[in-house]
Enzyme design. Structure first.
Site, PDB file in Angstrom:
ATOM      1  N   ASP A 133      -2.362   2.193  -4.436  1.00  0.00           N
ATOM      2  CA  ASP A 133      -3.616   2.498  -3.750  1.00  0.00           C
ATOM      3  C   ASP A 133      -4.674   1.474  -4.139  1.00  0.00           C
ATOM      4  OD1 ASP A 133      -2.563   4.730  -2.459  1.00  0.00           O
ATOM      5  OD2 ASP A 133      -3.038   6.055  -4.146  1.00  0.00           O
TER       6      ASP A 133
ATOM      7  N   HIS B 176       0.822  -1.218   0.000  1.00  0.00           N
ATOM      8  CA  HIS B 176       0.000   0.000   0.000  1.00  0.00           C
ATOM      9  C   HIS B 176       0.856   1.268   0.000  1.00  0.00           C
ATOM     10  CE1 HIS B 176      -3.675   2.034   0.015  1.00  0.00           C
ATOM     11  NE2 HIS B 176      -4.342   1.339   0.930  1.00  0.00           N
TER      12      HIS B 176
END
Length: 435
Positions: free
Chosen positions: A410, A406
């Site tokens: 995204d 992450h």
């Protein structure tokens, strides 16, 4: 009588003296040559018939360079023993590293003379490993007669045993016959008592097995991935109907034309490459405080081996067809199973695919192969009821999972990647049109 000067005396004595000194030197030289010849003959016929020469050339073979990131390993086994013949480029030892097993081949032909390390020793690059007598040959001069003497001795033994056996009937004939002994009544043994079956106590033993270098390295890297990446997983499901039909229709033609079986991995690699090009964030990594985006696609394929998981790399998959991918996967898979895969085969990689479906996995969350940004997990194909155009139908379905870092990717990019993958697999014609 004419008096001779000292000079004239020296002139007359010198030739005789020189002749005497030369004769003495020749005698010593002849003795030395005779001694060397006798020593050579003695060495030739002694021991196990190995021929030794006074000008023998010994070479020390060192631990070879294995890879830029590998400086040491564990000496797992010797393929040859001391005194055995070794051909040029023949494997003599095997060194286990944290990635692959490295064979150590002899650069010259000769006879192995000495081990300079023991099995299970840790050896480093450049360390002395074994000594070989270059050009020597193991001859069977004295060892063969010993082997031939053994059958001769075994033949003599039956002959010697046959003599007493032949003499026995004659002795029996010469001896007076004795009356036959009276039969002796034999008492019947009492029947053994049958004891009830005894169920033993359950085993409480345990055993400890030292982790090999590959397993230790896998443990280290997986823990590093968990500690470093901000890992998250997203899922989707794929209707495999069209891909299964495509495979059934063309698998025989592909095998006949290209000599390779058409599976599902080729299509998934091409579909993943298609999605990587559409979502470049998934095909990236972190280097310090920079993001590195790769304009090429090197896809690592997770392959299970007896020693652990390895990830050979398919390079530039954006230039490959589905059949090209299948051929390369077949080659790398065979090398991995035969323990012939090299460090270069596993170096690099920008994205990884792990197919747990071959073992029956229905659902799972793969761990990111650092420093990559994501890994795709394939699973088993199962028939399930789904809604198709308002109707419930039984379709072959597969769950897919994308674990991603992450810090780089995204949620939007991760979901978009799986959607692109799903569309390409459900309609393989998209791969031909790049849409």
């Amino acid at each position: 009588m004419q008096t001779r000067t000292a000079f004239q005396l020296g002139q007359s004595v010198a030739p005789a003296l020189r002749h005497t000194m030369l004769a003495s030197s020749m005698t010593k030289l002849s003795g030395a040559l005779a001694f060397q010849r006798a020593q050579s003959v003695f060495s030739k016929h002694q021991g196990n018939s190995l021929r030794y020469y006074s000008d023998a050339k010994y070479r020390i073979i060192k631990v070879p360079h294995m890879a830029d990131s590998i400086t040491e390993g564990t000496l797992k086994s010797w393929a040859k023993q001391v005194g055995e013949q070794v051909e040029q480029d023949e494997e003599v030892a095997s060194i286990e590293t944290d990635k692959v097993d490295i064979p150590v081949n002899s650069p010259v032909a000769g006879v192995l003379r000495e081990f300079l390390a023991n099995e299970e020793d840790t050896v480093v690059v450049g360390q002395d490993l074994f000594k070989i007598e270059e050009g020597a040959v193991v001859e069977g001069g004295a060892s063969k007669p010993k082997a031939e003497e053994a059958p001769a001795a075994s033949e003599a033994a039956p002959a010697q045993a046959a003599a007493p056996a032949a003499a026995a009937p004659a002795a029996q004939a010469a001896a007076p016959q004795k009356a036959a002994p009276k039969p002796v009544a034999v008492k019947a043994a009492p029947a053994a008592s049958v004891s009830p079956v005894q169920f033993g106590t359950p085993s409480r033993s345990e055993r400890r097995v030292k982790m090999n270098r590959m397993r230790l390295r896998i443990s280290e890297r997986l823990k590093q991935s968990q500690d470093t990446a901000a890992s998250l997983t997203t899922f989707n499901e794929i209707d495999m109907t069209n891909l299964i039909d495509l495979r059934k229709t063309y698998k025989d033609d592909v095998l006949k034309t290209h000599g390779v079986k058409l599976g599902y991995m080729g299509a998934f690699v091409k579909a993943s490459t298609h999605a990587l090009q559409a979502v470049p964030e998934v095909n990236a990594s972190i280097d310090g405080d920079h993001l590195v985006y790769y304009d090429y696609c090197d896809v690592s394929i997770a392959v299970a081996t007896p020693k652990g998981l390895v990830t050979p790399v398919l390079r530039n998959t954006e230039r490959m067809s589905i059949v090209d991918v299948e051929q390369e996967i077949s080659n790398l898979g065979k090398k991995a199973r035969d323990n012939k895969i090299t460090v270069e085969d596993m170096a690099g990689g920008t994205f990884t695919i792990s197919n747990g479906g071959v073992f029956g996995s229905l659902y799972g969350t793969p761990i990111i192969n650092m420093p990559q940004a994501a890994i795709l997990g394939m699973h088993a194909i199962k028939e399930r009821p789904i809604v198709v155009n308002g109707k419930i139908e039984i379709r072959p379905m597969m769950y897919v999972a994308l674990s991603y870092d992450h810090r780089i990717i995204d949620g939007r990019e991760a979901v978009t990647f799986l959607v692109k993958l799903k569309e390409a697999i459900e309609d393989p014609r998209r791969l031909l049109l790049s849409v």
